[in-house]
Enzyme design. Structure first.
Site, PDB file in Angstrom:
ATOM      1  N   ASP A 115       0.825  -1.202   0.000  1.00 15.71           N
ATOM      2  CA  ASP A 115       0.000   0.000   0.000  1.00 15.71           C
ATOM      3  C   ASP A 115       0.863   1.258   0.000  1.00 15.71           C
ATOM      4  OD1 ASP A 115      -2.005   1.865   0.357  1.00 15.71           O
ATOM      5  OD2 ASP A 115      -2.303   1.409   2.483  1.00 15.71           O
ATOM      6  N   ASP A 131      -1.671   5.552  -5.290  1.00 24.47           N
ATOM      7  CA  ASP A 131      -1.950   4.680  -4.147  1.00 24.47           C
ATOM      8  C   ASP A 131      -2.291   3.268  -4.614  1.00 24.47           C
ATOM      9  OD1 ASP A 131      -2.770   3.416  -1.883  1.00 24.47           O
ATOM     10  OD2 ASP A 131      -4.445   4.746  -1.448  1.00 24.47           O
TER      11      ASP A 131
END
Ligand SMILES: *[C@@H]1O[C@H](CO)[C@@H](O)[C@H](O)[C@H]1NC(C)=O
Ligand SMILES: *[C@@H]1O[C@H](CO)[C@@H](O)[C@H](O)[C@H]1NC(C)=O
Ligand SMILES: *[C@@H]1O[C@H](CO)[C@@H](O)[C@H](O)[C@H]1NC(C)=O
Ligand SMILES: *[C@@H]1O[C@H](CO)[C@@H](O)[C@H](O)[C@H]1NC(C)=O
Ligand SMILES: *[C@@H]1O[C@H](CO)[C@@H](O)[C@H](O)[C@H]1NC(C)=O
Length: 424
Positions: A122, A308
């Site tokens: 992430d 992201d």
């Protein structure tokens, strides 16, 4: 005016030159890769992916849309039996991983203290935490949970806590320890790991992942009283080059590759934008966009845009989203889906967004549908959910997997910078 604009666009397509990166070539340094393989054919319910993104960024949606009588949503959310079926590391040091639930996420295996887990890489956060045996037994039933007592390399960090809160009702809280982590054959010792003793139900819903590996900058790390290094900044010390190359592939085989900019993964040049790491995110300037073959538009509201890998969709400023779906035949904003839906038969235009002040990246329309979400009760036609949705006024735009899977993307800690190229 038109001529000025076309010159401007032509300049924008000028490429940055990729200089050959100098290799540090130290013995212990190396690169490794983590393959990402799409698994299963389950489809994710689009609004669930959007809700997860909203929770992550603390967005409270405002219901601007209509609740349509002629739209019947699919209620059941497909789930996957994730971790059990993930391909184990092979003998060469490269490891496979899996894309789950119709590109809802891309998960990768890692080894922590000798125990194997499937986690989400992430770039939108900076804590590493795992489902673990300090959680109530009922909440970890049937899942791989890290057991610190079975690791010979684990050390407790007495008095340290981590506390990630996403929005109002979503959190992971608990103690911290350090352990040795192996990803694709590269080992780093002493990485701080959050071991939640309490997590909200929303984290336990994601049965396809047993934890999160934050690849943002250390300034976002939540460990108290002493903030700790994020996994990316820790492992960067033993890599050939402090980079992560992400080649996420929709409906195919993809890969995360640490330590090398892999020229076999892209064609043309890698365009480069400088990253402002002050917020801890991979944040860059992105003040222009274009829908299909329309004119280049300035986004006056865009303060910043982040890349992201831990978010499924692209969350853009509302007016950009409106401009996009204005070009999709039959698209409607629907409150019960918290987003735009459209007849699955409609053709989606390409979408281009600026990467830094000089380059545009174009995502083909074919990659911008996200999932089927229901049926039009009037026409009986399948209704789809788009990969572009609203950021509901958040002060940044988020380029999640719907964007990233169209490119080869380099997260480069030098600079820092982000590089984007067309995949081969
Ligand atoms: C369903 O189809 C009708 C007729 O084409 C259309 O007017 C309506 O907007 C559609 N509804 C949705 C939710 O797409
Ligand atoms: C998950 O696996 C179990 C057995 O391993 C099976 O009974 C169950 O139906 C599976 N669930 C899904 C959603 O596939
Ligand atoms: C975690 O942080 C949130 C917000 O910063 C705070 O409200 C909450 O009390 C903290 N939880 C614990 C257990 O410290
Ligand atoms: C969309 O982009 C692709 C390249 O990604 C290009 O080949 C195609 O012509 C574009 N389509 C339109 C309608 O501009
Ligand atoms: C991108 O630019 C930064 C400086 O902003 C530089 O440090 C980095 O090496 C460049 N990366 C590539 C791949 O050209």
């Amino acid at each position: 005016m038109r001529m000025i604009l076309s010159i401007f666009i032509a300049l924008w397509f000028g490429y940055g030159v990729l200089s050959a990166p100098a290799s540090l070539m130290q013995d212990k340094r190396r690169s490794f890769k983590v393959e990402s393989v799409r698994r299963g054919s389950n489809t994710i319910y689009g609004p669930a992916a959007l809700r997860r993104a909203y929770v992550k960024y603390g967005i409270v949606p405002t219901d601007l849309g209509l609740d349509l009588d002629d739209f019947e949503p699919i209620v059941n959310v497909a789930t996957t039996n994730s971790s059990k079926s993930v391909v184990e590391p092979d003998q060469t040091g490269a490891v496979s991983a899996a894309s789950v639930s119709g590109d809802a996420a891309f998960v990768s295996p890692i080894t922590v203290g000798g125990q194997k887990f499937v986690v989400t890489f992430d770039t939108g956060s900076s804590d590493l935490w795992l489902i673990n045996t300090r959680l109530p037994e009922t909440s970890i039933e049937g899942r791989s949970a890290f057991d610190p007592s079975k690791s010979t390399t684990f050390e407790n960090m007495q008095g340290s806590t981590f506390n990630i809160t996403y929005g109002d009702d979503s959190y992971a809280y608990g103690g911290v320890g350090t352990d040795t982590i192996d990803v694709g054959g590269v080992t780093v010792a002493g990485q701080a790991i959050g071991l939640p003793t309490q997590v909200s139900a929303s984290f336990l819903e994601d049965s396809y992942t047993n934890g999160l590996v934050g690849l943002g900058f250390s300034s976002l790390n939540t460990i108290q009283p002493q903030q700790q290094s994020s996994f990316f900044e820790t492992i960067a010390q033993v890599l050939d080059e402090p980079v992560l190359g992400a080649s996420l592939v929709s409906d195919g085989v993809g890969e995360y590759e640490f330590g090398i900019i892999d020229r076999t993964k892209f064609k043309g040049d890698l365009v480069n934008a400088s990253v402002d790491a002050s917020s801890g995110f991979w944040k860059f300037e992105s003040a222009y966009y274009k829908v299909g073959s329309g004119e280049l538009q300035k986004n006056d509201q865009a303060t910043a845009t982040i890349a992201d890998t831990g978010t499924s969709l692209m969350l853009l400023d509302q007016h950009v989203v409106d401009a996009y779906y204005a070009k999709v035949h039959g698209a409607t904003y629907v409150a019960s889906a918290t987003g735009y839906i459209y007849p699955c038969s409609a053709e989606l235009p390409n979408f281009s967004i600026a990467i830094g002040p000089q380059h545009l990246a174009t995502v083909p329309g074919s990659l911008l549908g996200f999932s089927e979400v229901g049926t039009n009760t009037t026409t009986g036609e399948a209704v789809c959910y788009g990969g572009i949705q609203s950021n509901q006024g958040l002060s940044m735009q988020i380029l999640g997997d719907s964007f990233l899977k169209a490119f080869y993307v380099v997260f480069d800690l030098r600079g820092p910078s982000i590089g984007i190229a067309s995949p081969v």
